[in-house]
Design a protein around this motif. Structure first.
Motif, short mmCIF file in Angstrom:
data_model
loop_
_atom_site.label_atom_id
_atom_site.label_comp_id
_atom_site.label_asym_id
_atom_site.label_seq_id
_atom_site.Cartn_x
_atom_site.Cartn_y
_atom_site.Cartn_z
N LEU A 55 -2.80 2.92 6.81
CA LEU A 55 -4.10 3.11 6.37
C LEU A 55 -4.68 4.58 6.25
O LEU A 55 -5.30 4.82 5.33
N LYS A 71 5.31 -7.17 -4.66
CA LYS A 71 5.11 -8.25 -5.89
C LYS A 71 6.37 -9.09 -6.15
O LYS A 71 6.42 -10.51 -6.02
N PHE A 82 5.10 -1.12 -4.18
CA PHE A 82 4.06 -2.14 -4.63
C PHE A 82 4.87 -3.26 -5.54
O PHE A 82 4.59 -4.53 -5.28
N PHE A 120 -8.44 -0.07 -0.54
CA PHE A 120 -8.01 0.32 0.94
C PHE A 120 -8.45 1.77 1.20
O PHE A 120 -8.51 2.38 2.37
N VAL A 151 -5.70 -7.52 -9.64
CA VAL A 151 -5.15 -6.84 -8.72
C VAL A 151 -4.02 -6.21 -9.17
O VAL A 151 -2.91 -6.62 -9.46
N ASN A 152 -4.04 -4.57 -9.07
CA ASN A 152 -2.87 -4.04 -9.60
C ASN A 152 -2.84 -2.78 -8.51
O ASN A 152 -3.36 -2.84 -7.58
N TYR A 153 -1.68 -2.11 -8.90
CA TYR A 153 -1.59 -0.88 -7.63
C TYR A 153 -2.67 -0.05 -7.56
O TYR A 153 -3.15 0.01 -6.33
N LEU A 180 0.86 -1.21 0.10
CA LEU A 180 0.09 0.07 0.04
C LEU A 180 0.60 1.23 -0.13
O LEU A 180 0.59 2.42 0.14
N LEU A 229 -3.03 6.75 2.83
CA LEU A 229 -3.47 6.29 1.67
C LEU A 229 -4.38 7.59 1.12
O LEU A 229 -5.14 8.20 1.76
N TRP A 240 -5.74 -2.05 -5.96
CA TRP A 240 -5.35 -2.41 -4.61
C TRP A 240 -5.37 -1.13 -3.70
O TRP A 240 -6.11 -1.25 -2.60
N HIS A 241 -4.89 0.01 -4.12
CA HIS A 241 -4.79 1.23 -3.47
C HIS A 241 -6.26 1.73 -3.18
O HIS A 241 -6.55 2.18 -2.01
#
Lengths: 127, 115
Positions: free
Chosen positions: B112, A61, A57, B52, B43-45, A51, B115, B48-49
């Motif tokens: 968290l 991976k 990221f 959340f 699911v990529n950056y 995150l 973000l 996923w970002h």
């Protein structure tokens, strides 16, 4: 009075006890919980990297794609699925459901089977 | 029949109950997260970002982790009470675990809310 008093504390010799299946399931609940606790820093580190920035990221991976780490994560996932299933079994038992021996044995088998199926399903999806 | 008067601070019943409530919270989050992950598709950056960063998931994720840390405290403390006999060592381990879990909680909140 004194002869009625029981000898405490009582130490049990674990090597002379044949643990029945519900006992094994209960003990593995503890072992899996302890294992997950120990793995927390690794899991939190991966969570943080995933995150962070686009670059972190990619780090995440790369690390999670490493075969050794992947096997570690699969073990953690197995522990989580097991702890989940066994925990739900305990919740039912708290409500006085399935507390007699045949039912407790049956639900023990269900916990092991359920955890195996969940781990397999999620593991295959992740791999 | 055990006939005794229950006295004291009731730590036992409180922890017993907390262990179950936090367990139920984590079980619910597990299903929620699995659903969200399947709904994400690829699911990529970015995806996923975004997952959340959304209000509900962010708050639920924090509640999940706080439940996990409390749950871990009760569980690990029980393990230490069963197997670590020297009092000083046990107390030192308890302190270490509490400090680690508080640190983890701050760590997760920071991740968290960045973000």
């Amino acid at each position: 009075m004194s002869e009625m008093r029981k000898k405490r504390p009582k130490y049990l010799n674990l090597f002379q006890i044949k643990l029945p299946l519900p006992g094994v399931v209960s003990f593995m609940h503890r072992v899996s919980g302890a294992g997950l606790f120990i793995l927390l820093p690794l899991i939190l580190w991966l969570f943080t990297a995933s995150l962070g920035t686009p670059a972190s990221f990619l780090d995440f991976k790369a690390v999670a794609g490493n075969l050794l780490v992947k096997l570690f994560l699969l073990a953690a996932l197995a522990g989580y699925c097991y702890h989940f299933c066994a925990g739900i079994r305990f919740l039912f038992m708290d409500m006085n459901m399935g507390v007699d021996l045949p039912a407790a044995r049956r639900s023990s088998v269900m916990v092991i089977a359920g955890a195996a199926i969940l781990t397999l399903a999620i593991g295959v999806k992740l791999w | 029949m055990v006939n005794r008067i229950v006295v004291g601070a009731h730590y036992g019943i409180k922890d017993w109950l907390a262990q179950r409530i936090t367990g139920v919270v984590m079980a619910a989050y597990s299903l929620y997260f699995l659903g969200a992950l399947l709904g994400l598709g690829e699911v990529n950056y970015d995806s996923w970002h975004a997952l959340f960063a959304s209000g509900i998931t962010r708050v639920f994720t924090l509640i999940f982790f706080l439940s996990l840390f409390y749950h871990a405290w009760v569980g690990v403390r029980d393990i230490f009470m069963d197997y670590i006999k020297p009092t000083g060592l046990r107390l030192a381990l308890h302190a270490l675990v509490i400090l680690a879990l508080i640190g983890y909680a701050a760590w997760v909140a920071q991740v968290l809310w960045r973000l």
